[in-house]
Design a protein around this motif. Sequence first.
Motif, PDB file in Angstrom:
ATOM      1  N   LEU A  13       0.795  -1.455   0.093  1.00 27.92           N
ATOM      2  CA  LEU A  13      -0.173  -0.030   0.074  1.00 27.92           C
ATOM      3  C   LEU A  13       0.980   1.245   0.032  1.00 27.92           C
ATOM      4  N   TYR A  14       0.924   2.195  -1.297  1.00 29.79           N
ATOM      5  CA  TYR A  14       1.324   3.156  -1.020  1.00 29.79           C
ATOM      6  C   TYR A  14       0.387   4.666  -0.470  1.00 29.79           C
ATOM      7  N   TYR A  15       0.682   4.927   0.710  1.00 29.21           N
ATOM      8  CA  TYR A  15      -0.317   6.289   1.065  1.00 29.21           C
ATOM      9  C   TYR A  15       0.743   7.410   1.932  1.00 29.21           C
ATOM     10  N   SER A  16       0.640   8.341   1.653  1.00 34.70           N
ATOM     11  CA  SER A  16       0.471   9.732   2.680  1.00 34.70           C
ATOM     12  C   SER A  16       0.185   8.873   4.019  1.00 34.70           C
ATOM     13  N   SER A  17       1.376   9.713   5.291  1.00 32.20           N
ATOM     14  CA  SER A  17       0.141   9.375   6.691  1.00 32.20           C
ATOM     15  C   SER A  17      -0.152  10.948   6.850  1.00 32.20           C
ATOM     16  N   LYS A  18      -0.554  11.477   6.239  1.00 28.00           N
ATOM     17  CA  LYS A  18      -0.798  12.522   6.205  1.00 28.00           C
ATOM     18  C   LYS A  18      -2.973  12.219   5.886  1.00 28.00           C
ATOM     19  N   ASP A  40       4.842   4.469   2.946  1.00 22.82           N
ATOM     20  CA  ASP A  40       4.374   5.742   3.434  1.00 22.82           C
ATOM     21  C   ASP A  40       5.366   6.569   3.159  1.00 22.82           C
ATOM     22  N   ILE A  41       5.018   7.239   1.617  1.00 21.92           N
ATOM     23  CA  ILE A  41       5.401   8.174   0.293  1.00 21.92           C
ATOM     24  C   ILE A  41       5.176   9.452   1.093  1.00 21.92           C
ATOM     25  N   LEU A  42       5.736   9.716   2.260  1.00 19.16           N
ATOM     26  CA  LEU A  42       5.895  10.754   2.052  1.00 19.16           C
ATOM     27  C   LEU A  42       7.456  10.947   3.234  1.00 19.16           C
ATOM     28  N   LYS A  43       8.082   9.788   4.034  1.00 20.67           N
ATOM     29  CA  LYS A  43       8.438   9.073   4.291  1.00 20.67           C
ATOM     30  C   LYS A  43       9.962   8.428   3.422  1.00 20.67           C
ATOM     31  N   PRO A  95       5.359  15.052  -2.591  1.00 20.97           N
ATOM     32  CA  PRO A  95       5.137  13.512  -3.133  1.00 20.97           C
ATOM     33  C   PRO A  95       3.307  13.595  -2.314  1.00 20.97           C
ATOM     34  N   ASP A  96       2.709  14.352  -1.731  1.00 19.84           N
ATOM     35  CA  ASP A  96       1.649  15.048  -0.740  1.00 19.84           C
ATOM     36  C   ASP A  96       0.499  15.250  -2.411  1.00 19.84           C
ATOM     37  N   ILE A  97       1.006  15.384  -3.274  1.00 22.36           N
ATOM     38  CA  ILE A  97       0.269  15.879  -4.580  1.00 22.36           C
ATOM     39  C   ILE A  97       0.059  14.455  -5.390  1.00 22.36           C
ATOM     40  N   MET A  98       0.768  13.477  -4.831  1.00 22.83           N
ATOM     41  CA  MET A  98       0.915  11.987  -5.950  1.00 22.83           C
ATOM     42  C   MET A  98      -0.840  11.586  -4.999  1.00 22.83           C
ATOM     43  N   LYS A  99      -2.617  11.266  -6.163  1.00 21.51           N
ATOM     44  CA  LYS A  99      -3.464  10.433  -5.320  1.00 21.51           C
ATOM     45  C   LYS A  99      -3.218   9.382  -5.089  1.00 21.51           C
ATOM     46  N   GLN A 100      -3.558   8.773  -4.005  1.00 25.19           N
ATOM     47  CA  GLN A 100      -3.304   7.518  -3.028  1.00 25.19           C
ATOM     48  C   GLN A 100      -4.050   7.405  -2.168  1.00 25.19           C
ATOM     49  N   PRO A 101      -4.498   6.722  -1.504  1.00 30.68           N
ATOM     50  CA  PRO A 101      -3.366   4.565  -1.397  1.00 30.68           C
ATOM     51  C   PRO A 101      -4.105   3.885  -3.051  1.00 30.68           C
ATOM     52  N   ILE A 102      -2.716   3.615  -3.001  1.00 31.04           N
ATOM     53  CA  ILE A 102      -2.840   2.794  -4.317  1.00 31.04           C
ATOM     54  C   ILE A 102      -2.152   1.144  -4.006  1.00 31.04           C
ATOM     55  N   ALA A 103      -2.962  -0.047  -4.280  1.00 29.92           N
ATOM     56  CA  ALA A 103      -2.430  -1.006  -3.429  1.00 29.92           C
ATOM     57  C   ALA A 103      -2.031  -2.066  -4.714  1.00 29.92           C
ATOM     58  N   ILE A 104      -1.161  -2.535  -4.297  1.00 29.81           N
ATOM     59  CA  ILE A 104      -0.853  -3.408  -5.478  1.00 29.81           C
ATOM     60  C   ILE A 104      -0.907  -5.153  -4.848  1.00 29.81           C
ATOM     61  N   ARG A 105      -1.477  -5.947  -5.399  1.00 30.77           N
ATOM     62  CA  ARG A 105      -0.967  -7.098  -4.551  1.00 30.77           C
ATOM     63  C   ARG A 105      -0.911  -8.282  -6.130  1.00 30.77           C
ATOM     64  N   GLY A 106      -0.274  -8.757  -6.107  1.00 30.81           N
ATOM     65  CA  GLY A 106       0.656  -9.548  -7.597  1.00 30.81           C
ATOM     66  C   GLY A 106       0.590  -8.488  -8.682  1.00 30.81           C
ATOM     67  N   ASN A 107      -0.164  -9.377  -9.916  1.00 31.52           N
ATOM     68  CA  ASN A 107      -0.523  -8.249 -11.222  1.00 31.52           C
ATOM     69  C   ASN A 107      -1.161  -7.077 -10.683  1.00 31.52           C
TER      70      ASN A 107
END
Length: 121
Positions: A13-18, A40-43, A95-107
Amino acid sequence: MGVIGTADSLITLYYSSKSIRAKQTLAYAKSEGLPINEVDILKTELTGTQIAELADRLNIKIEDLVNQEHPSYAKHFEHHDFSSDDWIKMIRHNPDIMKQPIAIRGNKTILIETPTDIIKI
């Protein structure tokens, strides 16, 4: 093959902690017992290749990964047509301007709109 490692048994899960939506998504995923690898894309600074791969996995343009409605975007940028490299630089430096959260599992990769979307993956 991309640079983002994936597994069928783990959700990355790519996400912002804010982000309130990201916090709710994480809480929901944990309450459901889903195995989560948190990024956490901010860290954790994403590389240009990772950003491009996330857009590719979502079948969107890199510019569509940018939330142009985000207050930070409006504060620092005006609406323009930028190159893919420019969009990547903007995300890497803000990084806070990136749309998120993005979840990846397998393909499978999804942009989470509501916290319960995490179970779709």
